[in-house]
Design a protein around this motif. Sequence first.
Motif, PDB file in Angstrom:
ATOM      1  N   LEU A  71     -32.432  35.605  28.267  1.00 31.49           N
ATOM      2  CA  LEU A  71     -33.859  35.682  28.544  1.00 31.49           C
ATOM      3  C   LEU A  71     -34.400  34.369  29.088  1.00 31.49           C
ATOM      4  O   LEU A  71     -33.944  33.286  28.720  1.00 31.49           O
ATOM      5  CB  LEU A  71     -34.628  36.045  27.276  1.00 31.49           C
ATOM      6  CG  LEU A  71     -34.434  37.458  26.725  1.00 31.49           C
ATOM      7  CD1 LEU A  71     -35.323  37.664  25.502  1.00 31.49           C
ATOM      8  CD2 LEU A  71     -34.737  38.518  27.776  1.00 31.49           C
ATOM      9  N   SER A  72     -35.406  34.484  29.946  1.00 32.70           N
ATOM     10  CA  SER A  72     -36.193  33.332  30.355  1.00 32.70           C
ATOM     11  C   SER A  72     -37.194  33.008  29.254  1.00 32.70           C
ATOM     12  O   SER A  72     -37.313  33.741  28.263  1.00 32.70           O
ATOM     13  CB  SER A  72     -36.932  33.642  31.651  1.00 32.70           C
ATOM     14  OG  SER A  72     -37.858  34.704  31.444  1.00 32.70           O
ATOM     15  N   VAL A  73     -37.944  31.934  29.432  1.00 28.77           N
ATOM     16  CA  VAL A  73     -38.972  31.601  28.447  1.00 28.77           C
ATOM     17  C   VAL A  73     -40.008  32.713  28.374  1.00 28.77           C
ATOM     18  O   VAL A  73     -40.390  33.167  27.285  1.00 28.77           O
ATOM     19  CB  VAL A  73     -39.638  30.264  28.797  1.00 28.77           C
ATOM     20  CG1 VAL A  73     -40.848  30.019  27.899  1.00 28.77           C
ATOM     21  CG2 VAL A  73     -38.638  29.119  28.657  1.00 28.77           C
ATOM     22  N   SER A  74     -40.470  33.190  29.518  1.00 31.73           N
ATOM     23  CA  SER A  74     -41.467  34.264  29.510  1.00 31.73           C
ATOM     24  C   SER A  74     -40.891  35.541  28.926  1.00 31.73           C
ATOM     25  O   SER A  74     -41.588  36.274  28.213  1.00 31.73           O
ATOM     26  CB  SER A  74     -41.992  34.512  30.924  1.00 31.73           C
ATOM     27  OG  SER A  74     -40.938  34.918  31.793  1.00 31.73           O
ATOM     28  N   GLY A  75     -39.617  35.815  29.184  1.00 36.68           N
ATOM     29  CA  GLY A  75     -38.986  36.998  28.594  1.00 36.68           C
ATOM     30  C   GLY A  75     -38.882  36.894  27.092  1.00 36.68           C
ATOM     31  O   GLY A  75     -39.065  37.885  26.371  1.00 36.68           O
ATOM     32  N   ALA A  76     -38.597  35.695  26.582  1.00 38.19           N
ATOM     33  CA  ALA A  76     -38.529  35.489  25.135  1.00 38.19           C
ATOM     34  C   ALA A  76     -39.896  35.668  24.499  1.00 38.19           C
ATOM     35  O   ALA A  76     -40.028  36.259  23.420  1.00 38.19           O
ATOM     36  CB  ALA A  76     -37.980  34.100  24.831  1.00 38.19           C
ATOM     37  N   VAL A  77     -40.948  35.160  25.157  1.00 42.96           N
ATOM     38  CA  VAL A  77     -42.308  35.332  24.635  1.00 42.96           C
ATOM     39  C   VAL A  77     -42.682  36.809  24.629  1.00 42.96           C
ATOM     40  O   VAL A  77     -43.301  37.303  23.675  1.00 42.96           O
ATOM     41  CB  VAL A  77     -43.301  34.502  25.462  1.00 42.96           C
ATOM     42  CG1 VAL A  77     -44.736  34.841  25.080  1.00 42.96           C
ATOM     43  CG2 VAL A  77     -43.045  33.017  25.252  1.00 42.96           C
ATOM     44  N   ASP A  78     -42.304  37.532  25.677  1.00 39.80           N
ATOM     45  CA  ASP A  78     -42.589  38.970  25.719  1.00 39.80           C
ATOM     46  C   ASP A  78     -41.854  39.710  24.605  1.00 39.80           C
ATOM     47  O   ASP A  78     -42.388  40.665  24.027  1.00 39.80           O
ATOM     48  CB  ASP A  78     -42.184  39.549  27.077  1.00 39.80           C
ATOM     49  CG  ASP A  78     -43.105  39.103  28.200  1.00 39.80           C
ATOM     50  OD1 ASP A  78     -44.221  38.631  27.904  1.00 39.80           O
ATOM     51  OD2 ASP A  78     -42.707  39.211  29.380  1.00 39.80           O
ATOM     52  N   LEU A  79     -40.627  39.280  24.302  1.00 44.32           N
ATOM     53  CA  LEU A  79     -39.880  39.900  23.205  1.00 44.32           C
ATOM     54  C   LEU A  79     -40.622  39.710  21.890  1.00 44.32           C
ATOM     55  O   LEU A  79     -40.733  40.643  21.084  1.00 44.32           O
ATOM     56  CB  LEU A  79     -38.478  39.301  23.130  1.00 44.32           C
ATOM     57  CG  LEU A  79     -37.552  39.820  22.017  1.00 44.32           C
ATOM     58  CD1 LEU A  79     -36.114  39.895  22.509  1.00 44.32           C
ATOM     59  CD2 LEU A  79     -37.610  38.922  20.768  1.00 44.32           C
ATOM     60  N   LEU A  80     -41.137  38.516  21.652  1.00 45.49           N
ATOM     61  CA  LEU A  80     -41.883  38.259  20.420  1.00 45.49           C
ATOM     62  C   LEU A  80     -43.173  39.067  20.390  1.00 45.49           C
ATOM     63  O   LEU A  80     -43.589  39.554  19.326  1.00 45.49           O
ATOM     64  CB  LEU A  80     -42.184  36.773  20.282  1.00 45.49           C
ATOM     65  CG  LEU A  80     -40.958  35.873  20.083  1.00 45.49           C
ATOM     66  CD1 LEU A  80     -41.373  34.401  20.102  1.00 45.49           C
ATOM     67  CD2 LEU A  80     -40.235  36.196  18.787  1.00 45.49           C
ATOM     68  N   ALA A  81     -43.814  39.223  21.538  1.00 47.10           N
ATOM     69  CA  ALA A  81     -45.040  40.015  21.596  1.00 47.10           C
ATOM     70  C   ALA A  81     -44.774  41.468  21.245  1.00 47.10           C
ATOM     71  O   ALA A  81     -45.646  42.161  20.701  1.00 47.10           O
ATOM     72  CB  ALA A  81     -45.675  39.902  22.982  1.00 47.10           C
ATOM     73  N   ALA A  82     -43.561  41.956  21.545  1.00 48.97           N
ATOM     74  CA  ALA A  82     -43.205  43.341  21.246  1.00 48.97           C
ATOM     75  C   ALA A  82     -42.791  43.538  19.793  1.00 48.97           C
ATOM     76  O   ALA A  82     -42.698  44.684  19.337  1.00 48.97           O
ATOM     77  CB  ALA A  82     -42.074  43.802  22.172  1.00 48.97           C
ATOM     78  N   ARG A  83     -42.527  42.443  19.070  1.00 46.49           N
ATOM     79  CA  ARG A  83     -42.178  42.538  17.650  1.00 46.49           C
ATOM     80  C   ARG A  83     -43.471  42.635  16.843  1.00 46.49           C
ATOM     81  O   ARG A  83     -44.140  41.636  16.568  1.00 46.49           O
ATOM     82  CB  ARG A  83     -41.368  41.321  17.223  1.00 46.49           C
ATOM     83  CG  ARG A  83     -39.888  41.420  17.514  1.00 46.49           C
ATOM     84  CD  ARG A  83     -39.176  42.428  16.616  1.00 46.49           C
ATOM     85  NE  ARG A  83     -39.250  42.074  15.223  1.00 46.49           N
ATOM     86  CZ  ARG A  83     -38.256  41.506  14.542  1.00 46.49           C
ATOM     87  NH1 ARG A  83     -37.123  41.246  15.145  1.00 46.49           N
ATOM     88  NH2 ARG A  83     -38.396  41.231  13.260  1.00 46.49           N
ATOM     89  N   THR A  84     -43.811  43.851  16.443  1.00 38.83           N
ATOM     90  CA  THR A  84     -45.082  44.096  15.768  1.00 38.83           C
ATOM     91  C   THR A  84     -45.229  43.264  14.503  1.00 38.83           C
ATOM     92  O   THR A  84     -46.337  42.803  14.182  1.00 38.83           O
ATOM     93  CB  THR A  84     -45.205  45.590  15.437  1.00 38.83           C
ATOM     94  OG1 THR A  84     -45.214  46.320  16.657  1.00 38.83           O
ATOM     95  CG2 THR A  84     -46.461  45.881  14.655  1.00 38.83           C
ATOM     96  N   ASP A  85     -44.142  43.061  13.763  1.00 36.56           N
ATOM     97  CA  ASP A  85     -44.257  42.297  12.525  1.00 36.56           C
ATOM     98  C   ASP A  85     -44.625  40.844  12.819  1.00 36.56           C
ATOM     99  O   ASP A  85     -45.481  40.261  12.139  1.00 36.56           O
ATOM    100  CB  ASP A  85     -42.974  42.394  11.697  1.00 36.56           C
ATOM    101  CG  ASP A  85     -41.714  42.022  12.480  1.00 36.56           C
ATOM    102  OD1 ASP A  85     -41.730  42.097  13.720  1.00 36.56           O
ATOM    103  OD2 ASP A  85     -40.704  41.670  11.839  1.00 36.56           O
ATOM    104  N   PHE A  86     -44.011  40.245  13.829  1.00 37.96           N
ATOM    105  CA  PHE A  86     -44.323  38.862  14.181  1.00 37.96           C
ATOM    106  C   PHE A  86     -45.712  38.749  14.807  1.00 37.96           C
ATOM    107  O   PHE A  86     -46.550  37.951  14.357  1.00 37.96           O
ATOM    108  CB  PHE A  86     -43.266  38.329  15.155  1.00 37.96           C
ATOM    109  CG  PHE A  86     -43.559  36.944  15.668  1.00 37.96           C
ATOM    110  CD1 PHE A  86     -43.278  35.827  14.909  1.00 37.96           C
ATOM    111  CD2 PHE A  86     -44.125  36.760  16.927  1.00 37.96           C
ATOM    112  CE1 PHE A  86     -43.556  34.554  15.381  1.00 37.96           C
ATOM    113  CE2 PHE A  86     -44.403  35.493  17.408  1.00 37.96           C
ATOM    114  CZ  PHE A  86     -44.121  34.386  16.636  1.00 37.96           C
ATOM    115  N   ALA A  87     -45.961  39.544  15.839  1.00 44.09           N
ATOM    116  CA  ALA A  87     -47.246  39.456  16.538  1.00 44.09           C
ATOM    117  C   ALA A  87     -48.403  39.809  15.609  1.00 44.09           C
ATOM    118  O   ALA A  87     -49.473  39.192  15.658  1.00 44.09           O
ATOM    119  CB  ALA A  87     -47.238  40.381  17.757  1.00 44.09           C
TER     120      ALA A  87
END
Length: 710
Positions: free
Chosen positions: A220-236
């Motif tokens: 993943l790129s940095v933006s892809g990693a941030v998007d992954l975290l945004a998709a993790r409902t528990d984290f976001a």
Amino acid sequence: MRFTGLLALGSLLGTALLTGCGDGSKSIDNVKGQPNSFPPATNALDDFQPGSTGDSSNSTDLGDKEVLVTLEVPGNLAPTAELTRRNLRIVAPDQISVYRSDNTLRQLASVDYEVRNGEDGRRIVNFPEGVPQGPDVIIEARYGNAVLRALAADSDRDIKINPFSEYLVSKTLAGYTGTEFDQVMDCVDSNQSDLCINKFVWPSLADLVHDFEIDIPANLSVSGAVDLLAARTDFAGFVNSIAQYALFDSSASGSVSAASIDYNSVFLGMELGRSFLESSLGGPGQWGVRIAKEERLEDENGVSYIYPGLTLTSFELLGINVTSLAGDIPYDRETLLHTADQSFFSRGIETWRRNSHASAPGAATLQDDTRLVGGRALFQSVTGRGSSRVIGWTRNPYYQDAYVGGGDDDNDQVLMGYFSGGKAIRLKAVGEELKRQDTVENHFLSALEINLRRTTGFQLSTLDSRSYNTVSFVSRFDQNRLQPLLMEAGTGRWSVNGGTVAEELTTRQMTRDNNGQAALDTGNRSQVRTLALKESIRPSGPEQTGRLSLDSVGVGASSPDGALLAFNLDDSPQGDGLIIAGRQIDGSAPSSGRYRLQGFVLSLGADDNRLRHFQNSILTIASPIQARLAMAGVDVSQRISSGTLNSPVAIDQPLQVFDYTDLGDGQVRFRNGDLVLEGFVTENHDSLFLTVQDSRDGVALGLVIATRQP
């Protein structure tokens, strides 16, 4: 991370402030004047410390105005760099810059700072005017074409710049309106006579995001990693909840009715995960159940006991009413592995050593005298130390929104539900240290806690000649049965006379047989049970504190007035779980009210297992015959044929409208076709305890608590 330093009202309570809460200003001055005392630099890839949270702290004799900065990037940006936890790589930044910003994330003004080189590519940033405490100062690091940011405010001054910190800046800070950002900064900059609850929330949140055990794929790129975290409902969801918490003002903060209150805890955790502990099984899916147990400890000073419990302590600090929490719940665990070829393997205490679910001491806000809200961090633990199978357990933080109230006594109950992910990690002892090896389990936990106030000299006669409504949930894992998996939800009635309980119970049983077929059956049971006092061994000697036993299979507690009882069931005929009993009421059930609904629903499909946790759901009783449920929470699923464990996603369901029925004596039912919630309401109408049956898609059972919103 270690819990020292400034008070973070969003989650963590610094021990230095606790010792000096009589003069808060001097406490902060003292803390600021001390060099921090964290251990020498370590890489959290292989460093595992029980009694701390997941993010190891690093420093090399930082001054009181310095922070340590470590840049961590996704693997494809630096494939040969030093690997750390969460699959990130430690690199030396090409450039570090610090500037003042706002919710627009623009560079608005310069900041007075100096940068020097630390060890192993890390940087040390000095702020001559003092380390910032608000979200207005950003540290930006460049590595090649990649740019990542973090807040300079971090409660342990060990700043990781990585996709987690970038998410906090780009997705959360930018989510504030200009007015909201100004509100936050007005509070941060306020003087001692005009303090707000959120003054120290951001340093805590900047630290807490690094406790999450979420692996970032190397491609993943940095933006892809941030998007992954945004998709993790528990984290976001956690980060968003704390960011909203930071907007509370001081008028929302109350205090519990006594300076310190101790509670007996009854705890049920239901898990869904994937295990790699037994390599021959190919990484199958796994159900799990946790129940609270007392723990007997022996050392050179004799024998002591740890009882599942919670302590609330209230005091005023810097003009703010603070309620500090600390909890420790020893627990036993059982699991059931379900492989792709429909084989089942049950594992109990012969595999899983007794463990501990302990929350780090921290502060929360008592909002409107009924809700205890704030971020919670959980300690890592180790099982099997000294054996051939040493396992480290790490848990993600969660946002707590608990009901505090009760009956005849103020604050005699703390009721909560929460969701947390976690890992089991194989450890290797190297001298006195424990080093991380491979991950042997990923799991997600939905937990219910019933905390009932301890009272000295509790008598069994408090419960005599009373009638109770009950709800229960149990699970049985047994590979030797035709139905290796059984989960049962029950609603019923108790009649208590002396120590004898006459029980009438209606049950719904969800099973999966040894061919993988799922089914749902209903039934009824009548039985006679025995209640007895169960003493606590205290330093001053044995005491009756409201702890109880139920037959030989249940250990629990009563509220001081006997209005609410709860028990953990251990190796009952139906399995391990939880039973809750509430005194029957003479009047009618509530005809209106707005309730926060928390709890779980477990479901069995043809090729999937599913755990749904309800966290922010709102149940609204609109009339004596109708109610509405706005569902919100987390959905985790596991594919049986592949063993795949899907990451948590948000529950996405339309508003549900229910037919609402008062069944008498406090028993209630909510029905929407094949979705049924049934249970009881307490005498003051503040709490409902409900089982869930849902046969709209496969078979599903659950247990939820609904507590009144202000």
